[in-house]
Design an enzyme around this catalytic site. Structure first.
Site, PDB file in Angstrom:
ATOM      1  N   SER A  35       0.803  -1.214   0.000  1.00 20.78           N
ATOM      2  CA  SER A  35       0.000   0.000   0.000  1.00 20.78           C
ATOM      3  C   SER A  35       0.838   1.267   0.000  1.00 20.78           C
ATOM      4  CB  SER A  35      -0.948  -0.005   1.204  1.00 20.78           C
ATOM      5  OG  SER A  35      -0.225  -0.140   2.415  1.00 20.78           O
ATOM      6  N   GLY A 104       3.345  -8.992   4.235  1.00 21.05           N
ATOM      7  CA  GLY A 104       1.898  -8.883   4.337  1.00 21.05           C
ATOM      8  C   GLY A 104       1.211  -8.858   2.985  1.00 21.05           C
ATOM      9  N   GLU A 111      10.863  -9.615  -2.814  1.00 19.81           N
ATOM     10  CA  GLU A 111      11.305  -8.388  -2.149  1.00 19.81           C
ATOM     11  C   GLU A 111      12.676  -8.577  -1.509  1.00 19.81           C
ATOM     12  OE1 GLU A 111       7.013  -6.374  -0.930  1.00 19.81           O
ATOM     13  OE2 GLU A 111       7.962  -7.814   0.426  1.00 19.81           O
TER      14      GLU A 111
END
Length: 262
Positions: A35, A104, A111
């Site tokens: 996000s 999450g 990553e």
């Protein structure tokens, strides 16, 4: 008419803008998922459009790749990019030693690979992600689908030897089916409540056959840009400072990653 940003989204946007301003021309940049990374991609796209900024991006998920491409960021895979100058990504938690919990959003393996291939890693986050001790956020562990129940049992056997406050392990779901990562693996979420020794736990988890990678990022991040609900930012790690509030409160379209972790 779009709603005005919540304090949390304002903080994420402020942190992302501050980090985007640190990106220099001709950088090879790892671009995170989540996000907060959504706002980073938007701001990089704005710099490309307004300044003609030239960068090469390596996305950490298919969702990031789609958004970055639409923002005008030239994308390559990690093999073509080679060593990266910088990775900017979010985090679900970070402590004062800049240890991270990530995953999450379900992209922890890519990553971590991208972060490890970078000269520097900057994390962008709102202030709620700064914790005294990691563990309140469930720790994601990516595992192979083959024999995942046996892998789960091995993790359960491992946990009592660590400084933790919880031991529940759940298989992450996507609706009623198991969540599947971009790498075709599954994710076990470890509800530990406290991780007293993140480095030791990360090491021991990675020794279990079937564990692909854990969401503990140790020794990879050197800087965190923290956003606040009033638009301020602060940097901890390699530098320190406070930015003025700027133009944080204004209407924006929905964040497509708002329901994902960082």
């Amino acid at each position: 008419m779009p709603e005005r940003l919540s304090p949390v989204e304002t903080a994420k946007r402020a942190a992302a803008r501050r980090a985007a301003d640190l990106v220099e021309p001709d950088m090879a940049l790892g671009i995170g998922t989540g996000s907060t990374a959504y706002w980073l991609i938007r701001h990089l796209g704005e710099r490309i459009a307004s300044e003609g900024l030239r960068i090469t991006g390596v996305p950490t998920s298919s969702q990031t790749a789609e958004l970055a491409s639409k923002a005008g960021i030239a994308l390559v895979d990690l093999e073509a990019a080679g060593r990266l100058d910088l990775t900017i990504d979010g985090a679900d938690e970070f402590d004062s030693a800049l240890n991270l919990v990530k995953g999450g959003g379900g992209a922890l393996l890519r990553e971590k690979i991208v972060a490890a291939a970078s000269d520097r890693m900057i994390v962008i986050a709102d202030k709620s992600k700064h914790v005294e001790t990691l563990g309140a956020f469930p720790l994601p562990v990516e595992v192979t689908s083959f024999g995942w129940q046996s892998t789960k049992a091995a993790i359960e056997d491992l946990l009592p030897g660590h400084d933790l406050l919880g031991d529940q392990i759940t298989l992450r779901l996507d609706g009623e089916a198991p969540f599947v990562t971009d790498g075709g693996n599954l994710i076990l979420d470890l509800h530990l409540k406290r991780i007293g020794d993140p480095r030791r736990l990360a090491r021991d988890l990675n020794l279990i056959p079937g564990v692909v990678e854990s969401g503990l990022f140790i020794g990879l991040c050197d800087t965190v840009v923290i956003g606040h609900g009033d638009g301020r930012t602060e940097i901890i790690g390699s530098a320190n400072g406070i930015a003025p509030p700027g133009d944080a409160d204004f209407p924006e379209p929905d964040n497509l990653f708002a329901d994902l972790g960082d």
